[in-house]
Structures are given as C-alpha cells and as structure tokens.
Design a protein around this motif. Structure first.
Motif, PDB file in Angstrom:
ATOM      1  N   ASP A 110      13.575 -27.017 -35.070  1.00 32.77           N
ATOM      2  CA  ASP A 110      14.389 -26.954 -36.286  1.00 32.77           C
ATOM      3  C   ASP A 110      15.060 -25.587 -36.405  1.00 32.77           C
ATOM      4  O   ASP A 110      16.246 -25.486 -36.723  1.00 32.77           O
ATOM      5  N   TYR A 111      14.308 -24.532 -36.137  1.00 33.43           N
ATOM      6  CA  TYR A 111      14.845 -23.166 -36.170  1.00 33.43           C
ATOM      7  C   TYR A 111      16.024 -23.024 -35.208  1.00 33.43           C
ATOM      8  O   TYR A 111      17.083 -22.526 -35.576  1.00 33.43           O
ATOM      9  N   LEU A 112      15.835 -23.461 -33.965  1.00 37.85           N
ATOM     10  CA  LEU A 112      16.906 -23.346 -32.976  1.00 37.85           C
ATOM     11  C   LEU A 112      18.129 -24.149 -33.387  1.00 37.85           C
ATOM     12  O   LEU A 112      19.273 -23.695 -33.230  1.00 37.85           O
ATOM     13  N   SER A 113      17.904 -25.335 -33.909  1.00 36.01           N
ATOM     14  CA  SER A 113      19.015 -26.167 -34.367  1.00 36.01           C
ATOM     15  C   SER A 113      19.809 -25.456 -35.462  1.00 36.01           C
ATOM     16  O   SER A 113      21.035 -25.409 -35.419  1.00 36.01           O
ATOM     17  N   ARG A 114      19.097 -24.897 -36.418  1.00 36.53           N
ATOM     18  CA  ARG A 114      19.768 -24.207 -37.530  1.00 36.53           C
ATOM     19  C   ARG A 114      20.453 -22.923 -37.060  1.00 36.53           C
ATOM     20  O   ARG A 114      21.585 -22.636 -37.434  1.00 36.53           O
ATOM     21  N   ALA A 115      19.741 -22.129 -36.266  1.00 33.60           N
ATOM     22  CA  ALA A 115      20.253 -20.826 -35.850  1.00 33.60           C
ATOM     23  C   ALA A 115      21.452 -20.940 -34.913  1.00 33.60           C
ATOM     24  O   ALA A 115      22.356 -20.106 -34.962  1.00 33.60           O
ATOM     25  N   LEU A 116      21.467 -21.951 -34.066  1.00 34.24           N
ATOM     26  CA  LEU A 116      22.535 -22.075 -33.070  1.00 34.24           C
ATOM     27  C   LEU A 116      23.684 -22.962 -33.519  1.00 34.24           C
ATOM     28  O   LEU A 116      24.741 -22.959 -32.900  1.00 34.24           O
ATOM     29  N   ARG A 117      23.499 -23.693 -34.593  1.00 39.14           N
ATOM     30  CA  ARG A 117      24.510 -24.651 -35.044  1.00 39.14           C
ATOM     31  C   ARG A 117      25.736 -23.986 -35.640  1.00 39.14           C
ATOM     32  O   ARG A 117      26.866 -24.347 -35.339  1.00 39.14           O
ATOM     33  N   THR A 118      25.552 -23.014 -36.504  1.00 42.65           N
ATOM     34  CA  THR A 118      26.660 -22.530 -37.311  1.00 42.65           C
ATOM     35  C   THR A 118      27.461 -21.395 -36.708  1.00 42.65           C
ATOM     36  O   THR A 118      28.625 -21.231 -37.031  1.00 42.65           O
ATOM     37  N   GLY A 119      26.844 -20.569 -35.875  1.00 40.60           N
ATOM     38  CA  GLY A 119      27.532 -19.384 -35.381  1.00 40.60           C
ATOM     39  C   GLY A 119      27.489 -18.253 -36.382  1.00 40.60           C
ATOM     40  O   GLY A 119      28.103 -17.215 -36.189  1.00 40.60           O
ATOM     41  N   ASP A 120      26.762 -18.439 -37.460  1.00 44.58           N
ATOM     42  CA  ASP A 120      26.635 -17.437 -38.514  1.00 44.58           C
ATOM     43  C   ASP A 120      25.240 -16.817 -38.434  1.00 44.58           C
ATOM     44  O   ASP A 120      24.247 -17.518 -38.540  1.00 44.58           O
ATOM     45  N   ASP A 121      25.163 -15.516 -38.243  1.00 39.98           N
ATOM     46  CA  ASP A 121      23.873 -14.854 -38.096  1.00 39.98           C
ATOM     47  C   ASP A 121      23.065 -14.810 -39.389  1.00 39.98           C
ATOM     48  O   ASP A 121      21.888 -14.481 -39.359  1.00 39.98           O
ATOM     49  N   ASP A 122      23.675 -15.125 -40.504  1.00 42.45           N
ATOM     50  CA  ASP A 122      22.966 -15.174 -41.792  1.00 42.45           C
ATOM     51  C   ASP A 122      22.748 -16.611 -42.240  1.00 42.45           C
ATOM     52  O   ASP A 122      22.684 -16.898 -43.440  1.00 42.45           O
ATOM     53  N   TRP A 123      22.609 -17.532 -41.302  1.00 42.52           N
ATOM     54  CA  TRP A 123      22.433 -18.954 -41.593  1.00 42.52           C
ATOM     55  C   TRP A 123      21.258 -19.235 -42.505  1.00 42.52           C
ATOM     56  O   TRP A 123      21.239 -20.242 -43.211  1.00 42.52           O
ATOM     57  N   TYR A 124      20.272 -18.395 -42.527  1.00 40.58           N
ATOM     58  CA  TYR A 124      19.018 -18.612 -43.261  1.00 40.58           C
ATOM     59  C   TYR A 124      19.083 -18.113 -44.697  1.00 40.58           C
ATOM     60  O   TYR A 124      18.132 -18.303 -45.460  1.00 40.58           O
ATOM     61  N   GLN A 125      20.173 -17.470 -45.087  1.00 39.80           N
ATOM     62  CA  GLN A 125      20.287 -16.950 -46.447  1.00 39.80           C
ATOM     63  C   GLN A 125      20.519 -18.098 -47.435  1.00 39.80           C
ATOM     64  O   GLN A 125      21.272 -19.016 -47.153  1.00 39.80           O
ATOM     65  N   PRO A 126      19.863 -17.995 -48.603  1.00 36.30           N
ATOM     66  CA  PRO A 126      20.053 -19.060 -49.609  1.00 36.30           C
ATOM     67  C   PRO A 126      21.458 -19.090 -50.177  1.00 36.30           C
ATOM     68  O   PRO A 126      22.209 -18.200 -50.092  1.00 36.30           O
TER      69      PRO A 126
END
Length: 126
Positions: A110-126
C-alpha cells in the motif's frame, strides 16, 4: 542475498518485516520520483536505524524511536517506518519538524502504491 539479510537482522537485533525482506531480496531499495529513497538499501536501513536508536542528540530532542523500523524517506527529512512494538504491517511517517508519528499506509505494498503513484513527495500529507 539471504545471508546479507541475516547479517543485517543480527546487527539490528530484530527481524525485518516479511514484506520488506522479500522486496530487499528482489531489489536493494526503491528509488521514487525525483530520486527520493522510497525504500532505502539494506545498508542504509541498518545504519540509519542504529543511528536513530542510539544518537544522544535525538534522545534529547525526540520521543524514543526504538518501536520503529525506518526504511525510507521523502527526501525532505520525513521518514517512513514499520511499527515493531507491537508488531504490525502498517506504515507510519515520522515528521521531523514536529516529532509526530502518523499512519500513512496499511502495509508495504500500500505504501509503495501511494508513494509511487502521484509523483508528489508529500503524498502522505493530510
């Protein structure tokens, strides 16, 4: 190599999560968008965790890190980790500016999917 994983676990004095072990057997780390170390190499995992767990400056500045196993970062100082006490597959982010630890993914896949999907290094920010 499996022997490298065993040596790393010996140095860390703990087991690596199964998902992370499998990924490291297939690829010694994952480089994401903008050359971010989405998953560190095995050597980086060992060295950075030993530093986080033992550095006296960190001990004065931050809550203890001994329950976390860091394995990647966002390129700007925030680190990603498994919680190992209690052991669970979830991934948390440690935000270095606030010393907060927050859930960001159900597991490594799940982490890899989220981190690599967007191209945005702040993908995890609310």
């Amino acid at each position: 190599m499996p022997s490298d994983l065993v040596a790393a676990e010996t140095r860390l004095r703990r087991s690596l999560p199964a998902e992370l072990r499998q990924l490291l057997l297939e690829s010694n780390g994952v480089i994401g968008h903008y050359l971010v170390d989405t998953v560190w190499s095995l050597d980086q995992i060992v060295e950075k965790n030993l530093l986080f767990w033992s550095d006296e400056t960190f001990a004065r500045l931050y809550m203890p890190f001994d329950a976390l196993l860091f394995f990647g970062d966002n390129g700007g100082g925030d680190q990603f980790a498994f919680v190992q006490k209690p052991e669970r597959p979830d991934i948390f982010v440690w935000e270095h500016e606030s010393d907060s630890r927050r859930w960001v993914a159900n597991n490594l896949r799940d982490y890899l999917s989220r981190a690599l999907r967007t191209g945005d290094d702040d993908w995890y920010q609310p």
